[in-house]
Design a protein around this motif. Structure first.
Motif: not given
Length: 663
Positions: A494-499, A505-507
């Motif tokens: 979900y966070w990747k979709v937000l940008g 490998g770490k958000i």
């Protein structure tokens, strides 16, 4: 003579000569015996007068009485002519001649009389030549001391010359002393002048200090006057705003009533439609029931016919069954599609028009990237240097007029360079500009000016830059994606979709993401409000107004949307208010009543700082203040100035704090 045996005396003319040298010490004697010492003294006096007149400095002595001469015995001699006597008896004729001569030359000299009684004049020719004519030849001037007088006069003249030399030496000494005194006086004068200059300089410094203090006091008074005037004007604006607020609330109440009435009417219409639909369904069910009853009645008929009906039913059964099953499947698929659509609609919050524009821009960007990829693969040229040059120019953008103009001109030259395809240059410009806004030293208003100066000549670059910006930050669309466990496998997805960015490998953290989100929104807000004289902003305030309206209509209130809204209002709110006035105030009222209330209702401590910022922006009317950096400076040198009376009373230092700790 009578009665004497002496021979007769013969009267002869005798030429007398002075028994002394003709010159003494180089001074010749006057051959004329009829001279006087008075004449000599007058000549000496005239000589002294000439000397006194010719001298520029008076001589230390002056002769004020005539010279006196003394005889051998020290007796004073008369200055009259001396007289030589000769016997009257012997020289009567001579006397008569002398008297004639005396009568003739009485105006010139006196008669000289000589007494020659003791001299014997022999007129005999028998006397030998070796015998002197005058047996007795005494010195005629012994009695008067002529030589001594001449020597005395020469000595006196020598002393006079010595005195003159001494006087000249004294004069030279006096001149030297006077020169030294003059030099000393000149030195004293110079020292006095230097002292006076120093005193005057100190007076000037003191006077300038007083002038500076007076000027500072005056400027302080002027500044206070402007502040007081600003406060009065702000108070007046607050009163006007309060009056407008009262009107707005009254109007809002009326609109609310109308909205409620409209909603009530719509509810009634919906109820009627539902009732009609229910009646239609009931009629359809009744028709089907009647059909089924008719079929049952037909089944109770005679056997033959009955055998035909089952046969017919048997023949029709599969088809009917398949048809029913297909209808049921069709209805089921439609229900599933509707449910999925409703689920997707609940997740993706955005206006349809905004999504369409985003789709078109991203399509253009995708096509441009495909073209650039083919150009790079088909060309042997290395376009990396051009891209690095563009990135370097963008990093050098500062908030001054000369800097902005220079950088925009150089970027236009790069776009027009035939060695590098324009598509690659424009794509690199859009990408580097969006990535530069993440830098902590970026100047969003200056970047907005550069973008307008470039895109006014290359309009296609604007859509590409906005597409890059919307791809980097979905809230520039605006749109928001809500989290759903059924739609996303994990929170990271979900966070990747937000940008959110992923590194090794770490958000990235939420704080870093919100910082980038704010930077993107500040650049977007600066872009839509930028106005350049003589240039058209094809993505101007109209697009900014549309963004704000779509944002308030579609997006929910949360930490992401709150940060995006605050950054946009801080940069574009001033320009939006100047253009739309009361209409913009209505949108701010919606923010205050709906958006902020929704944030407060969540009771999340994380939302309190950003909620306080937005509320402060609205209550303090910071949209009346021009943001710092919006007006480009003439130079980078800082200067202190007093606000001019023609300037806006609401221009003040920046109120925006980029390092606000609400992340």
């Amino acid at each position: 003579m009578e009665g004497s045996n002496k021979p007769p005396q013969i009267m002869e003319v005798v030429k007398l000569q002075i028994p002394c040298p003709r010159s003494v010490n180089g001074i010749g004697l006057e051959p004329d015996p009829d001279w006087s010492f008075r004449t000599l003294l007058s000549e000496l006096d005239a000589l002294e007068k000439k000397l006194n007149i010719s001298s520029s400095v008076p001589l230390p002595f002056t002769k004020n009485k005539s010279r006196e001469f003394y005889g051998e015995k020290g007796t004073k001699r008369s200055s009259n002519t001396f007289v030589m006597k000769i016997s009257d008896d012997e020289f009567e004729d001579s006397e008569s001649e002398n008297e004639e001569v005396h009568g003739h030359d009485r105006g010139l000299v006196k008669v000289a009389r000589f007494n020659c009684d003791e001299i014997y004049f022999s007129g005999s020719d028998n006397d030998s030549d070796d015998k002197p004519c005058l047996e007795v030849q005494p010195y005629l001037m012994n009695e008067v001391g002529l030589v001594e007088s001449g020597l005395h006069e020469l000595t006196h003249e020598h002393q006079l010359g010595e005195e003159i030399r001494n006087a000249i030496s004294a004069l030279e000494t006096d001149l030297t002393n006077e020169s030294e005194e003059s030099s000393s006086a000149h030195t004293k004068v110079e020292k006095y002048r230097a002292a006076r200059r120093e005193v005057e300089r100190k007076f000037d410094v003191q006077y300038q200090r007083r002038i500076a203090e007076g000027l500072d006091n005056h400027l302080t008074a002027v500044q206070r006057h402007h502040e007081l005037k600003s406060q009065i004007e702000e108070r007046r604006i607050r009163n006007d705003a309060a009056h407008e607020e009262a009107k707005r609330r009254e109007k809002a109440l009326q609109e609310e009533r109308l909205r409620q009435e409209k909603a009530k009417a719509e509810a009634e219409v919906q109820a009627k439609l539902k009732a009609e639909e229910a009646n239609r369904i009931a009629l359809e069910a009744k028709r089907i029931a009647e059909k089924e009853a008719a079929e049952k009645e037909a089944a109770k008929a005679p056997k033959a016919p009955t055998s035909e009906v089952p046969q017919t039913a048997a023949l029709r059964g599969p088809n009917a069954t398949s048809s029913g099953s297909l209808i049921a499947q069709s209805k089921g698929s439609e229900n599933d599609k509707t449910n999925k659509s409703q689920s997707a609609g609940n997740m993706l919050r955005a206006a349809e028009s905004a999504l369409n524009l985003e789709r078109e821009r991203l399509q253009k960007l995708k096509e441009l990237e495909g073209i650039n990829q083919s150009l790079r693969s088909s060309s042997n040229e290395d376009f990396g240097s051009t891209e690095r040059h563009i990135a370097r120019l963008i990093r050098q953008i500062r908030g001054t007029k000369d800097n902005v103009t220079t950088k925009a001109t150089e970027l236009v030259k790069i776009f027009n360079n035939p060695r590098c395809p324009q598509a690659i240059s424009i794509a690199s410009f859009a990408k580097k500009m969006v990535s530069h806004c993440e830098s902590p030293d970026n100047a969003p208003f200056a970047c907005g000016h550069v973008i307008i100066l470039v895109t006014s000549q290359f309009p296609q670059a604007m859509d590409l830059l906005v597409a890059e910006l919307q791809r980097a930050c979905i809230y520039t669309v605006p749109k928001h994606i809500s989290y759903s466990k059924s739609a996303f496998d994990s929170k990271e997805a979900y966070w990747k979709v937000l940008g959110y960015r992923e590194d090794d490998g770490k958000i990235e953290s939420k704080k870093d993401y919100l910082k980038r989100l704010e930077s993107y929104m500040r650049l977007y807000g600066a872009l839509v409000q930028t106005e350049v004289a003589g240039r058209q902003n094809i993505h101007g305030l109209k697009e900014g107004w549309a963004w704000l309206a779509r944002f308030l209509n579609a997006l929910p209130a949360n930490i992401y949307t709150a940060v995006a809204l605050n950054a946009f209002l801080q940069t574009a709110g001033f320009a939006l208010y100047r253009k739309y006035k009361s209409q913009f105030m209505k949108l701010l009222n919606i923010v205050s009543e709906n958006f902020l209330n929704a944030l407060r209702s969540q009771e999340d401590p994380e939302l309190r700082p950003i909620t306080a910022d937005i509320q402060s922006y609205l209550e303090d009317k910071k949209f009346l203040l021009e943001p710092e950096g919006r007006t480009l400076q003439d130079s980078l040198l800082s200067s202190v100035m007093v606000p001019d009376a023609t300037d806006s009373d609401y221009r003040a230092p920046s109120f925006y704090q980029h390092s606000r700790n609400y992340y």
